[in-house]
Design an enzyme around this catalytic site. Structure first.
Site, PDB file in Angstrom:
ATOM      1  N   GLU A   1      37.478  38.559  31.221  1.00  9.68           N
ATOM      2  CA  GLU A   1      37.964  37.680  32.301  1.00  9.68           C
ATOM      3  C   GLU A   1      38.473  36.351  31.736  1.00  9.68           C
ATOM      4  O   GLU A   1      39.407  35.764  32.257  1.00  9.68           O
ATOM      5  CB  GLU A   1      36.847  37.414  33.329  1.00  9.68           C
ATOM      6  CG  GLU A   1      36.501  38.609  34.203  1.00  9.68           C
ATOM      7  CD  GLU A   1      37.532  38.911  35.298  1.00  9.68           C
ATOM      8  OE1 GLU A   1      38.056  37.966  35.902  1.00  9.68           O
ATOM      9  OE2 GLU A   1      37.825  40.101  35.504  1.00  9.68           O
TER      10      GLU A   1
ATOM     11  N   CYS B   1      32.664  51.030  33.367  1.00 12.19           N
ATOM     12  CA  CYS B   1      33.055  49.741  33.932  1.00 12.19           C
ATOM     13  C   CYS B   1      34.570  49.706  33.838  1.00 12.19           C
ATOM     14  O   CYS B   1      35.124  50.029  32.777  1.00 12.19           O
ATOM     15  CB  CYS B   1      32.439  48.594  33.122  1.00 12.19           C
ATOM     16  SG  CYS B   1      33.125  46.959  33.554  1.00 12.19           S
TER      17      CYS B   1
ATOM     18  N   ASP C   1      38.054  45.038  42.926  1.00 12.28           N
ATOM     19  CA  ASP C   1      37.171  44.856  41.764  1.00 12.28           C
ATOM     20  C   ASP C   1      36.664  43.416  41.766  1.00 12.28           C
ATOM     21  O   ASP C   1      37.243  42.547  42.421  1.00 12.28           O
ATOM     22  CB  ASP C   1      37.914  45.145  40.452  1.00 12.28           C
ATOM     23  CG  ASP C   1      36.990  45.003  39.233  1.00 12.28           C
ATOM     24  OD1 ASP C   1      35.852  45.500  39.294  1.00 12.28           O
ATOM     25  OD2 ASP C   1      37.378  44.366  38.238  1.00 12.28           O
ATOM     26  N   SER C   2      35.606  43.183  41.007  1.00 10.43           N
ATOM     27  CA  SER C   2      35.092  41.825  40.882  1.00 10.43           C
ATOM     28  C   SER C   2      36.118  40.908  40.216  1.00 10.43           C
ATOM     29  O   SER C   2      36.050  39.694  40.375  1.00 10.43           O
ATOM     30  CB  SER C   2      33.821  41.837  40.038  1.00 10.43           C
ATOM     31  OG  SER C   2      34.129  42.356  38.758  1.00 10.43           O
TER      32      SER C   2
HETATM   33  N1  DGL Z   1      34.843  46.165  36.579  1.00 14.73           N
HETATM   34  C1  DGL Z   1      33.492  46.012  37.047  1.00 14.73           C
HETATM   35  C2  DGL Z   1      32.776  47.350  36.889  1.00 14.73           C
HETATM   36  O1  DGL Z   1      33.450  48.389  36.875  1.00 14.73           O
HETATM   37  C3  DGL Z   1      32.886  44.844  36.339  1.00 14.73           C
HETATM   38  C4  DGL Z   1      31.713  44.308  37.022  1.00 14.73           C
HETATM   39  C5  DGL Z   1      31.367  42.883  36.724  1.00 14.73           C
HETATM   40  O2  DGL Z   1      32.013  42.023  37.305  1.00 14.73           O
HETATM   41  O3  DGL Z   1      30.426  42.653  35.962  1.00 14.73           O
HETATM   42  O4  DGL Z   1      31.570  47.436  36.809  1.00 14.73           O
END
Ligand code: DGL
Length: 270
Positions: free
Chosen positions: A162, A194, A7-8
């Site tokens: 975050e 998300c 994930d990001s």
């Molecule tokens: N958890 C990521 C998603 O499902 C977040 C993306 C982001 O970093 O904006 O889209």
């Protein structure tokens, strides 16, 4: 044997937790690209570059299969990766399809033609990049007809999570739900598109009201991964150790992850 989960940032931990419960014997290597989060405000090219780099890091850690536990990466980069980048013997899967299969009452991998389903009005909450990709609507159109989707780009929510600012995240969820309701006053279902948003699931449900069925991905993805590995056991790669890797500050990311999952999580530098 290890499966990679990407994930990001921290959102994919919601998926990791569900996968760890469903497949307790499979080592999982998690990679959060916190140094570059949020992805949701980046361009598709940028998201593609970051996601391929992170996936390569997970292949190098002994994973043959990488789950993009990030809708933004799944929406903006996955198809391009599958069409021209994924090395032979490796697989990269996203998180949209299990969710849409659940919404459209299908068995995993049912590729029959689109048909009418129970839900008619669906609210989609996702990042700006996921909303503008229209990937959710495209995948849904392959499986269902007559479903009206209203998408709400939830700017700011991922950043707040975050940063650990849950008060701001909660306020933003309320205002995004209000904005959605002005466009679609009575959705029958809402999709948390998300992987960060399950951390705010109670706030989404409270703002939407008890009559709206809220779909979130973690358990659905875990179930479909279990099914996938049963059919393709060789895709559990050669790695033997679970690990948590971050491109961000390991101490800070570990503290947030521990707070979110309510168990001790220690990240190392990716
Ligand atoms: N958890 C990521 C998603 O499902 C977040 C993306 C982001 O970093 O904006 O889209």
């Amino acid at each position: 044997m290890a499966v990679g989960i990407f994930d990001s940032g921290l959102g994919g931990l919601t998926v990791l937790d569900a996968v760890a419960k469903r497949l307790p014997d499979v080592p999982l290597v998690y990679l959060g690209d916190s140094a570059h989060a949020p992805y949701g405000v980046r361009t598709p090219d940028d998201i593609y570059d970051l996601t391929t780099k992170a996936s390569q890091r997970l292949f190098d850690a002994g994973c043959d299969l990488v789950i993009l536990a990030c809708n933004t990466a799944s929406a903006a980069a996955l198809r391009r990766m599958q069409e021209g980048w994924v090395p032979e013997g490796k697989r990269v899967l996203g998180v949209f399809v299990p969710l849409i299969e659940a919404l459209t009452e299908r068995q995993w991998g049912d590729n029959s033609p689109p048909r009418e389903v129970d839900v008619k009005h669906v609210a989609l909450f996702a990042t700006p990049a996921t909303v503008s990709s229209r990937a959710f609507q495209r995948e849904l159109a392959f499986r269902a007809i007559g479903v009206d989707v209203e998408a709400q780009a939830c700017g700011g929510v991922v950043d707040a999570i975050e940063e650990g600012d849950m008060i701001l995240a909660e306020a933003l969820v309320s205002s995004h739900v209000e904005a959605l309701k002005r466009k679609m006053p009575q959705p029958d279902a809402a999709v948390l598109g998300c992987t960060h948003y399950p951390l705010m699931a109670a706030q989404f449900q409270a703002a939407l009201g008890p009559d709206v069925k809220v779909f979130s991905q973690a358990e659905l993805v875990a179930e479909s991964l279990a099914d996938y590995l049963e059919r393709r056991p060789a895709m559990v790669g050669p790695g033997t150790e679970s690990a948590f890797l971050t491109t961000g500050n390991p101490a800070q990311v570990s503290a947030r992850a521990t707070q979110f999952l309510r168990r001790k999580i220690t990240f190392d530098a990716a």
